[in-house]
Design an enzyme around this catalytic site. Structure first.
Site, mmCIF file in Angstrom:
data_model
loop_
_atom_site.group_PDB
_atom_site.id
_atom_site.type_symbol
_atom_site.label_atom_id
_atom_site.label_comp_id
_atom_site.label_asym_id
_atom_site.label_seq_id
_atom_site.Cartn_x
_atom_site.Cartn_y
_atom_site.Cartn_z
ATOM 1 N N TYR A 136 -25.293 33.883 -3.790
ATOM 2 C CA TYR A 136 -24.775 33.517 -5.118
ATOM 3 C C TYR A 136 -25.714 34.022 -6.214
ATOM 4 O O TYR A 136 -25.264 34.606 -7.208
ATOM 5 C CB TYR A 136 -24.589 32.002 -5.196
ATOM 6 C CG TYR A 136 -23.843 31.539 -6.432
ATOM 7 C CD1 TYR A 136 -22.469 31.719 -6.552
ATOM 8 C CD2 TYR A 136 -24.506 30.899 -7.483
ATOM 9 C CE1 TYR A 136 -21.774 31.291 -7.685
ATOM 10 C CE2 TYR A 136 -23.819 30.466 -8.610
ATOM 11 C CZ TYR A 136 -22.460 30.666 -8.710
ATOM 12 O OH TYR A 136 -21.780 30.242 -9.831
ATOM 13 N N VAL A 183 -21.622 22.780 -13.731
ATOM 14 C CA VAL A 183 -20.394 22.334 -14.384
ATOM 15 C C VAL A 183 -19.616 21.454 -13.404
ATOM 16 O O VAL A 183 -19.564 21.745 -12.196
ATOM 17 C CB VAL A 183 -19.512 23.537 -14.801
ATOM 18 C CG1 VAL A 183 -18.327 23.065 -15.638
ATOM 19 C CG2 VAL A 183 -20.338 24.569 -15.574
ATOM 20 N N SER A 201 -8.029 26.835 -11.484
ATOM 21 C CA SER A 201 -8.956 25.709 -11.299
ATOM 22 C C SER A 201 -10.151 25.800 -12.249
ATOM 23 O O SER A 201 -10.479 26.870 -12.763
ATOM 24 C CB SER A 201 -9.457 25.743 -9.835
ATOM 25 O OG SER A 201 -10.437 24.747 -9.607
ATOM 26 N N GLY A 202 -10.764 24.664 -12.484
ATOM 27 C CA GLY A 202 -12.087 24.590 -13.105
ATOM 28 C C GLY A 202 -12.214 25.251 -14.465
ATOM 29 O O GLY A 202 -11.404 25.028 -15.373
ATOM 30 N N VAL A 249 -8.670 39.132 -6.109
ATOM 31 C CA VAL A 249 -9.456 40.084 -6.916
ATOM 32 C C VAL A 249 -10.344 40.999 -6.069
ATOM 33 O O VAL A 249 -10.887 41.971 -6.587
ATOM 34 C CB VAL A 249 -10.325 39.373 -7.991
ATOM 35 C CG1 VAL A 249 -9.461 38.628 -9.001
ATOM 36 C CG2 VAL A 249 -11.367 38.452 -7.359
#
Ligand SMILES: NC(=O)c1ccc[n+]([C@@H]2O[C@H](COP(=O)([O-])OP(=O)(O)OC[C@H]3O[C@@H](n4cnc5c(N)ncnc54)[C@H](O)[C@@H]3O)[C@@H](O)[C@H]2O)c1
Length: 257
Positions: free
Chosen positions: A162, A195, A21-22, A69
């Site tokens: 974040y 983005v 994705s993205g 991950v």
């Protein structure tokens, strides 16, 4: 170096995490268009298969690995398998990442841990597993996905997990760059502004957030994933051979004000 061929990645292999994705998917497309064989990695089997199909239809050479991950065992096994299958890895892009909005008082322990686990630990497990093999092979380029959120604090939404995770990615990038500087393995990070991807979709639908983002971005718009992917190609290529430990802002001027 011939400048006209500096971005030719023919014969090379690029691993892209978060590749379904993205920014990850677009970077895989860009690296593939420049000639690299792509090893697409994601933990979502359905979106991974769909992304790989799309890229194959466009003529990109793609293999896939379903990997979470956050699990170092899965990451190590994938690195071993990919090096065995592809014979080499020239570039690793760590684009797997998540974001959550929350206040510091209200976030659950699990949610805090999850953001750190994907963004920080996941990036480290991948850097270590692939980096060790790149060192043995004599070189490679690792591109981590930082963020302007590793440098500034986003507004008006709150997301301390974040910000902390992206700051950690920037420092991890510099630490590995220095540790591996003599080995031929370069480690850099991109620090994008906002983005237009899945990650920002729900937030973009909220005018009180979106309008503030546009006001605070000198260029007055979000980035398209292509505008990040082109820098991934640059950092993967021989054109950036003297760059390591750099945190490259690509944010429409956001961090300049
Ligand atoms: N979109 C933005 O505005 C923006 C800005 C700066 C930095 N970034 C960073 O860029 C990276 C890519 O973000 P995006 O906007 O493309 O998001 P996205 O949601 O479109 O893509 C993220 C991908 O990562 C995968 N992923 C999530 N957790 C995973 C895990 N545990 N194991 C394997 N794969 C996992 C998802 O399945 C998804 O395919 C992230 O690290 C993000 O923090 C994004």
């Amino acid at each position: 170096m011939r400048y006209s061929t500096a971005f030719d990645l023919s014969g090379q292999v690029a691993v892209v995490t978060g590749g379904a994705s993205g920014i990850g998917l677009e970077s895989a497309r860009a690296l593939g268009q420049c000639g690299a064989a792509i090893e697409l990695v994601d933990f979502n089997p359905a979106t991974l298969a769909a992304a790989a199909d799309t890229l194959r239809q466009e003529g990109v050479n793609v293999a896939t690995s379903v990997v979470d991950v956050t699990d170092p065992k899965q990451v190590n096994a994938a690195a071993e398998q990919i090096f065995k299958r592809a014979g080499r890895v020239d570039t690793l892009l760590n684009s797997a990442g998540i974001a959550q909005l929350h206040t510091a008082v209200d976030i659950s322990d699990e949610d805090w841990r999850r953001v750190m686990d994907v963004n920080v630990n996941g990036t480290f497990w991948c850097c270590r597993a692939f980096g060790a093999r790149m060192i043995e092979a004599g070189g490679g380029s690792i591109v981590n996905m930082g963020s302007m959120s590793g440098t500034i604090i986003n507004r008006p939404q709150f997301a301390s997990s974040y910000m902390a995770s992206k700051g950690a990615i920037h420092q991890l990038t510099k630490a590995l760059a220095v540790e591996w500087a003599q080995s031929g393995v370069r480690v850099n990070a991109l620090a994008p502004g906002y983005v237009a991807t899945e990650m920002t979709l729900a937030m973009r639908a909220r005018p009180e957030l979106f309008n503030t983002w546009l006001d605070m971005t000198p260029m007055g718009r979000l980035a398209e994933p292509q505008e990040i992917a082109s820098l991934v190609v640059f950092l993967a290529s021989a054109a950036s051979s003297y760059m390591t430990g750099s945190i490259v802002a690509v944010d429409g001027g956001y961090t300049s004000i």
